[in-house]
Design an enzyme around this catalytic site. Structure first.
Site, PDB file in Angstrom:
ATOM      1  N   GLU A  81      44.692  39.613  54.904  1.00 45.34           N
ATOM      2  CA  GLU A  81      44.492  40.544  53.732  1.00 45.34           C
ATOM      3  C   GLU A  81      43.796  39.322  52.788  1.00 45.34           C
ATOM      4  O   GLU A  81      44.352  38.416  52.287  1.00 45.34           O
ATOM      5  CB  GLU A  81      45.841  40.938  53.202  1.00 45.34           C
ATOM      6  CG  GLU A  81      45.447  41.921  52.073  1.00 45.34           C
ATOM      7  CD  GLU A  81      46.875  42.665  51.455  1.00 45.34           C
ATOM      8  OE1 GLU A  81      46.563  43.008  50.438  1.00 45.34           O
ATOM      9  OE2 GLU A  81      47.684  42.743  52.396  1.00 45.34           O
ATOM     10  N   LYS A 265      56.979  44.571  49.218  1.00 48.87           N
ATOM     11  CA  LYS A 265      55.760  44.157  50.175  1.00 48.87           C
ATOM     12  C   LYS A 265      55.213  43.028  49.617  1.00 48.87           C
ATOM     13  O   LYS A 265      54.662  41.974  50.380  1.00 48.87           O
ATOM     14  CB  LYS A 265      55.112  45.498  50.403  1.00 48.87           C
ATOM     15  CG  LYS A 265      54.056  45.385  51.543  1.00 48.87           C
ATOM     16  CD  LYS A 265      52.781  45.080  51.029  1.00 48.87           C
ATOM     17  CE  LYS A 265      51.718  44.831  52.132  1.00 48.87           C
ATOM     18  NZ  LYS A 265      50.511  44.385  51.668  1.00 48.87           N
ATOM     19  N   ASP A 281      59.772  33.211  62.390  1.00 55.21           N
ATOM     20  CA  ASP A 281      59.939  34.568  62.774  1.00 55.21           C
ATOM     21  C   ASP A 281      59.774  35.534  61.501  1.00 55.21           C
ATOM     22  O   ASP A 281      60.750  35.977  60.873  1.00 55.21           O
ATOM     23  CB  ASP A 281      61.252  34.774  63.467  1.00 55.21           C
ATOM     24  CG  ASP A 281      61.499  36.300  64.077  1.00 55.21           C
ATOM     25  OD1 ASP A 281      60.567  37.192  63.761  1.00 55.21           O
ATOM     26  OD2 ASP A 281      62.214  36.566  64.957  1.00 55.21           O
ATOM     27  N   HIS A 385      41.280  42.319  43.811  1.00 57.65           N
ATOM     28  CA  HIS A 385      41.252  42.738  45.193  1.00 57.65           C
ATOM     29  C   HIS A 385      39.836  43.152  45.935  1.00 57.65           C
ATOM     30  O   HIS A 385      39.582  42.682  46.894  1.00 57.65           O
ATOM     31  CB  HIS A 385      42.254  43.414  45.515  1.00 57.65           C
ATOM     32  CG  HIS A 385      42.539  44.158  46.974  1.00 57.65           C
ATOM     33  ND1 HIS A 385      43.256  43.063  47.707  1.00 57.65           N
ATOM     34  CD2 HIS A 385      42.104  45.099  47.630  1.00 57.65           C
ATOM     35  CE1 HIS A 385      43.036  43.688  48.990  1.00 57.65           C
ATOM     36  NE2 HIS A 385      42.684  44.786  48.931  1.00 57.65           N
TER      37      HIS A 385
END
Length: 435
Positions: A81, A265, A281, A385
């Protein structure tokens, strides 16, 4: 000479120049430098998972500017991203105004669960387990002499009655197991399976599930930062206004699960990228983080931001941030040793142990959160962004080489960061080259 992660203009360098700087920083061998470019071979991949048909690559970037417990570090991040690496590097630079990040962690204790069913007497069973704790721990340790030699091993037992479940009452035995520098899933699962027969004998019950929990709330890391409010100022907003906005945005995430999901998030954007780069992981980390965020019955944001007056300080008021969460990671075993790029990433980080790596991840998560909510309360999340996303759009539209940057600049200038417009510009460029 002390190394500095404050690499001004690092993003403006070419990829080979950036790679050379990192190679010099970490004293990478030629083979390790090659691993950064080539990564995993097909032969290696074929031994790691089943039914391999190829490789799936992700960009590996470097977050700069981090100072953690007075030590400068460069942080490898594997992520697709746009804006994540840039944002976290910017936030780490802001943190330097207050001396960087302070971090800590608990001992690396994981939880193995054994589910006991069909018990004749639940209270008596719980008492029998506690009375035989020493014998149960001895059985768990018998299979792990190497972990014990490093100071780890079974540490204790907890008994948790679940009186009302859809399948009836049950008793859950928690085995607390110090895994040292391993994430520890295999060791804990093996130990849980080993003690199950003894638990059945002691209680007269039936052992069903014997597996670790990814809610590793016995194994936590935290990061803190204190930034002078004046360092948060933008061209249009005073630092105090920005700091107030950050506190108010965080309060929203604490109170509202819909906001908290996006807030957290953003934290995991940074933590997952470091986990991927180091062969850890990330799915287990996600599970633990989100379960921990709902530990009081409501899902909440994981960070705490507040402004302290500190009027006696020459810098004036200070914005304080803190992130504490379960972070079960390893630096030995598994993909951390099987994946050549993960090995190089750990070397760039200075070959940390598991606790140090968890603390680095906590600092990255806190920095990522700071970058996100600062953007939200100032210019909005899309301005920066979309400028970085434009390059991906140009690439997807078929642009190549220098054309990617040129089309990205044009998309941003027009305010149309859309693939359809990028394809028009690619076609226009092709027509010009043919004329």
């Amino acid at each position: 000479m002390k190394k500095s992660s404050r690499l001004s203009g690092f993003y403006q360098l070419s990829r080979p120049e950036r790679a050379r700087i990192v190679a010099a920083w970490a004293d990478l061998s030629s083979e390790e430098q090659a691993a950064l470019a080539a990564g995993l071979s097909l032969e290696q991949a074929d031994y790691m998972i089943e039914n391999v048909i190829g490789l799936f690559a992700l960009p590996l970037g470097i977050a700069t500017n981090f100072c953690i417990n007075d030590e400068d570090i460069l942080v490898p991040m594997a992520v697709e991203e746009p804006s994540i690496v840039a944002a976290v590097s910017f936030a780490a630079r802001l943190a330097r105004a207050g001396g960087g990040f302070r971090t800590g962690s608990t001992e690396p204790v994981m939880i193995g669960q054994v589910q006991l069913l069909d018990l004749p007497d639940h209270d008596l069973a719980a008492a029998q387990v506690q009375a035989a704790a020493a014998d149960i721990l001895a059985v768990a340790n018998r299979l792990h002499p190497s972990i014990q030699a490093r100071g780890g091993g079974a540490r204790g037992l907890e008994v948790r009655p679940l009186a009302d479940t859809p399948a009836g009452p049950m008793l859950i035995v928690h085995l607390l197991f110090d895994t040292r520098d391993a994430m520890g899933a295999n060791a804990v699962n093996t130990a849980a399976e080993a003690i199950a027969p003894l638990l059945e004998t002691l209680t007269g019950g039936r052992a069903l599930l014997r597996i670790l929990s990814n809610l590793s709330d016995q194994r936590q890391a935290w990061a803190e930062v204190a930034i002078p409010v004046q360092a948060l100022a933008t061209e249009s907003l005073a630092g105090a206004r920005v700091a107030q906005g950050i506190v108010e945005a965080n309060a929203f995430a604490v109170a509202d699960p819909y906001r908290a999901a996006t807030h957290n998030k953003g934290i995991m954007n940074g933590i997952d990228a470091v986990a991927l780069a180091t062969g850890n992981d990330w799915r287990a980390l996600e599970a633990g983080a989100h379960a921990y965020a709902a530990r009081d019955g409501q899902y909440r944001g994981l960070t705490d931001w507040r402004v302290a007056p500190e009027l006696d300080m020459p810098t004036g008021p200070t914005l304080h941030g803190r992130l504490q969460m379960p972070l079960a990671v390893g630096t030995v075993g598994g993909a951390t040793k099987a994946h050549p790029s993960a090995q190089v990433a750990l070397k760039i980080l200075g070959q940390p142990g598991a606790r140090r790596l968890a603390e680095i991840m906590a600092a990255v998560g806190l920095a990522q959160n700071l970058a996100a909510i600062r953007a939200l309360v100032t210019d909005g999340i899309q301005r920066g962004h979309m400028a970085l996303h434009a390059r991906q759009v140009a690439l997807a539209a078929g642009a190549r080489g220098d054309e990617v940057a040129a089309i990205a600049v044009q998309l941003v200038r027009e305010g149309q960061v859309r693939q359809a417009r990028a394809e028009e510009l690619v076609r226009a460029g092709a027509r010009l080259s043919l004329e």
